[in-house]
Design an enzyme around this catalytic site. Structure first.
Site, PDB file in Angstrom:
ATOM      1  N   ARG A   7       0.761  -1.269   0.218  1.00 42.07           N
ATOM      2  CA  ARG A   7       0.159   0.372   0.091  1.00 42.07           C
ATOM      3  C   ARG A   7       0.851   1.412   0.143  1.00 42.07           C
ATOM      4  O   ARG A   7       0.441   1.962  -0.611  1.00 42.07           O
ATOM      5  CB  ARG A   7      -0.861   0.246   0.891  1.00 42.07           C
ATOM      6  CG  ARG A   7      -2.336   0.726   1.090  1.00 42.07           C
ATOM      7  CD  ARG A   7      -1.604   1.488   1.966  1.00 42.07           C
ATOM      8  NE  ARG A   7      -1.952   1.936   2.833  1.00 42.07           N
ATOM      9  CZ  ARG A   7       0.054   3.196   3.498  1.00 42.07           C
ATOM     10  NH1 ARG A   7      -0.104   4.357   2.383  1.00 42.07           N
ATOM     11  NH2 ARG A   7      -0.264   3.594   4.437  1.00 42.07           N
TER      12      ARG A   7
ATOM     13  N   GLU B  65       4.379   9.946   7.629  1.00 44.53           N
ATOM     14  CA  GLU B  65       2.945  11.181   6.953  1.00 44.53           C
ATOM     15  C   GLU B  65       3.003  11.741   8.455  1.00 44.53           C
ATOM     16  O   GLU B  65       1.295  11.758   9.264  1.00 44.53           O
ATOM     17  CB  GLU B  65       1.585  10.308   6.327  1.00 44.53           C
ATOM     18  CG  GLU B  65       2.290   9.247   5.406  1.00 44.53           C
ATOM     19  CD  GLU B  65       2.998   9.914   4.034  1.00 44.53           C
ATOM     20  OE1 GLU B  65       3.220  11.190   4.221  1.00 44.53           O
ATOM     21  OE2 GLU B  65       3.719   9.227   3.296  1.00 44.53           O
TER      22      GLU B  65
ATOM     23  N   PHE C 128       3.786  23.608  18.214  1.00 47.51           N
ATOM     24  CA  PHE C 128       4.501  22.762  18.065  1.00 47.51           C
ATOM     25  C   PHE C 128       5.850  23.255  18.207  1.00 47.51           C
ATOM     26  O   PHE C 128       7.052  21.934  17.971  1.00 47.51           O
ATOM     27  CB  PHE C 128       4.675  23.076  16.118  1.00 47.51           C
ATOM     28  CG  PHE C 128       3.120  22.362  15.590  1.00 47.51           C
ATOM     29  CD1 PHE C 128       3.664  21.706  15.616  1.00 47.51           C
ATOM     30  CD2 PHE C 128       2.428  23.142  16.095  1.00 47.51           C
ATOM     31  CE1 PHE C 128       2.229  20.097  14.862  1.00 47.51           C
ATOM     32  CE2 PHE C 128       1.483  22.208  15.647  1.00 47.51           C
ATOM     33  CZ  PHE C 128       0.865  21.332  15.003  1.00 47.51           C
TER      34      PHE C 128
ATOM     35  N   ARG D 194      -2.501  10.598   4.014  1.00 54.76           N
ATOM     36  CA  ARG D 194      -2.769  10.282   5.203  1.00 54.76           C
ATOM     37  C   ARG D 194      -4.313   9.788   5.205  1.00 54.76           C
ATOM     38  O   ARG D 194      -4.712   8.897   6.043  1.00 54.76           O
ATOM     39  CB  ARG D 194      -2.626  11.624   5.819  1.00 54.76           C
ATOM     40  CG  ARG D 194      -1.579  12.300   6.074  1.00 54.76           C
ATOM     41  CD  ARG D 194      -0.509  13.968   6.657  1.00 54.76           C
ATOM     42  NE  ARG D 194       0.011  14.189   7.246  1.00 54.76           N
ATOM     43  CZ  ARG D 194       0.478  15.092   7.415  1.00 54.76           C
ATOM     44  NH1 ARG D 194      -0.259  15.772   7.120  1.00 54.76           N
ATOM     45  NH2 ARG D 194       2.073  15.505   7.504  1.00 54.76           N
TER      46      ARG D 194
END
Length: 401
Positions: free
Chosen positions: A99, A380, A400, A260
Site C-alpha cells: 500500500r 506522514e 509545535f 494520510r
C-alpha cells in the site's frame, strides 16, 4: 445484499457496514480484493522475509487503475474518494509496504504533479505513472528535518536557465527504483523574486548527475517496500523543472493529506486482516479439548478487536464521504490517521497473542502487520504531530514550537 445478509456471511462486520456501500463501491472493493488475493497474498511473506520490493507487481497495479486512482484525466481512473479508500484497505490488508508503494506513487508523487505542476509536466509524467511505466518518489523528509519540514536544508539556486539543487533527504520511498523525484527545496531569497525564502517543488529525473539514492538496510518494517537516503550534489535541472503552482509548504502538505487519508483506510484494512486471521485460527486450534474460540478470554479479545475494526472502518468511511462532498478538513485527516493506526497496532498485537507461538512465524500475518504499522505510525506525521494538530484545532494555540 441486505445488512442482515452481510452480517450472516461476515461475522466481523458487526455494524453491517457493507450495506452502507453503493454497488459501485462494493464492486471496486471486490475487484481489488481479488487482485490482491491473486497477486500479493501468495508471495508477500517471502517478499517480506527477503526484503524484496516486487517490481513485477507495478504494471499489474497500473493496469488495474490503482495508481493515481483518485486523480482525473491523464490516464488516471478518476474514482471517488471512498472507492480509493476501499482499495487501499484491501491492499494494506495484504501488506502495508505494498500500500505504501501505491500511496507514494499516486497520493504523493502523482498528486504533487497534478496539483502543482504545469500542463506540460502533467502530460509528460502522469499517463506513464498511471500505468506504472514510470515510478515516482516524493523527497521531502531530511536527516535533520522529519516532523519539521520547515527546517529543511536542501537548497535550490537559480543559475541562468537552470536550477542547481544541493542537499540530502532520508526515508524517501521508492527513490532507488524511481524514474522521477519530486524534490522539495528552499529557494534563496534572491531567487524567490520577492525577498522571501520559500519551499518549492522540482521534478528531478533520477538519472540526473548528482542524484544518488541508497536503500536503507536492514529494516525491521516495510520490508516489502524500499526507503532510501537521497544525496543531491549539484543536481542541475532546467528552469521548467520547478512546479509552478502553490509555492510554500502548502504544496507538500496538500499531498501529505492525500496520503494520510489513504492511511486511515489502509490501517483499517490491516486491522481487519488481523482479526480475520485470529478468528479463523481460534476456531480451528484446539486446546484442553475444545477450540480456542470457545474460551471466554479468547472471545473477549476477539470482541475488542472487532469493535476496534468497526470503529476504524466507520471513521474511514465517514472521512471518505466528507472528502467526496468536498468538506474534508486537514485536522479530520489527522484524526483518522492517528486513531486508525493506533487501533490497528492494538488489534495486530492482540491477534498475535491468540496465535500463540505460531504467531511469530511468517505463516500468519499479524506480527508482520504490527512491524509494518510501526512505520505507518511514524511516517506522514507521527502520533505526536497529529496530536498537536488536533490540539491546535481544539484550543486555537499552536504548540509545535
Amino acid at each position: 445484499m441486505t445488512g442482515d445478509e452481510a452480517t450472516r456471511t461476515d461475522p466481523t462486520d458487526l455494524l453491517a457496514l457493507d450495506a452502507q456501500l453503493s454497488d459501485d463501491e462494493r464492486a471496486t472493493r471486490d475487484r481489488v480484493r481479488a487482485l490482491v488475493d491473486a497477486h500479493v497474498r501468495p508471495h508477500v511473506a517471502r517478499w517480506f522475509a527477503d526484503a524484496v520490493f516486487p517490481r513485477e507487481l507495478v504494471p499489474v497495479l497500473g493496469e488495474a487503475g490503482l495508481l493515481g486512482m483518485h486523480l482525473e484525466g491523464y490516464g488516471c481512473a478518476g474514482r471517488s474518494a471512498v472507492e480509493y479508500g476501499l482499495a487501499m484497505a484491501e491492499v494494506e490488508a495484504a501488506d502495508s509496504g505494498i500500500r505504501t508503494f501505491v500511496s507514494v506513487q499516486g497520493s504523493l508523487a502523482m498528486s504533487a504533479i497534478a496539483k502543482h505542476g504545469s500542463e506540460e509536466q502533467k502530460q509528460h509524467w502522469l499517463p506513464r505513472m498511471a500505468t506504472g511505466e514510470a515510478i515516482g518518489c516524493f523527497a521531502l523528509t531530511e536527516p535533520t528535518a522529519g516532523s519539521d519540514p520547515a527546517g529543511m536544508r536542501t537548497r535550490a539556486v537559480r543559475d541562468g536557465d537552470t536550477w542547481v539543487i544541493d542537499g540530502a533527504k532520508r526515508w524517501i520511498g521508492l527513490a532507488s527504483v524511481a524514474d522521477v523525484a519530486v524534490v522539495w527545496a528552499k529557494v534563496t531569497e534572491d531567487d524567490a523574486g520577492d525577498g522571501r525564502e520559500r519551499v518549492r517543488g522540482f521534478l528531478v529525473p533520477t538519472s540526473t548527475p548528482g542524484f544518488r539514492a541508497t536503500p536503507i538496510e536492514p529494516k525491521l518494517s516495510l520490508r516489502a517496500s524500499v526507503q532510501c537516503d537521497v544525496a543531491l550534489d549539484g543536481v542541475r535541472v532546467p528552469a521548467d523543472a520547478i512546479l509552478p503552482h502553490n509555492p510554500g509548504l502548502r504544496g507538500p502538505f496538500a499531498c501529505l493529506d492525500e496520503a494520510r487519508y489513504g492511511i486511515a483506510w489502509g490501517a483499517a484494512g490491516a486491522a481487519r486482516d488481523c482479526l480475520e486471521v485470529a478468528l479463523a485460527y481460534a476456531q480451528q486450534r484446539e486446546q484442553f479439548g475444545r477450540p480456542l474460540a470457545a474460551f471466554q478470554l479468547t472471545q473477549a479479545k476477539l470482541v475488542e478487536m472487532a469493535l476496534e475494526v468497526s470503529r476504524a472502518q466507520l471513521l474511514a468511511l465517514h472521512l471518505g464521504r466528507l472528502k467526496d462532498a468536498g468538506r474534508l478538513e486537514p485536522h479530520q485527516v489527522s484524526a483518522g490517521k492517528l486513531s486508525n493506526v493506533r487501533a490497528a497496532l492494538d488489534v495486530a498485537r492482540t491477534a498475535r497473542t491468540i496465535l500463540g507461538g505460531n504467531g511469530v512465524t511468517l505463516e500468519h500475518s499479524p506480527m508482520r502487520h504490527a512491524a509494518n504499522l510501526e512505520s505507518v505510525r511514524t511516517y506522514e506525521g507521527t502520533d505526536e504531530v497529529h496530536t498537536l494538530v488536533l490540539g491546535r484545532h481544539l484550543t486555537g494555540h499552536a504548540a509545535f514550537r
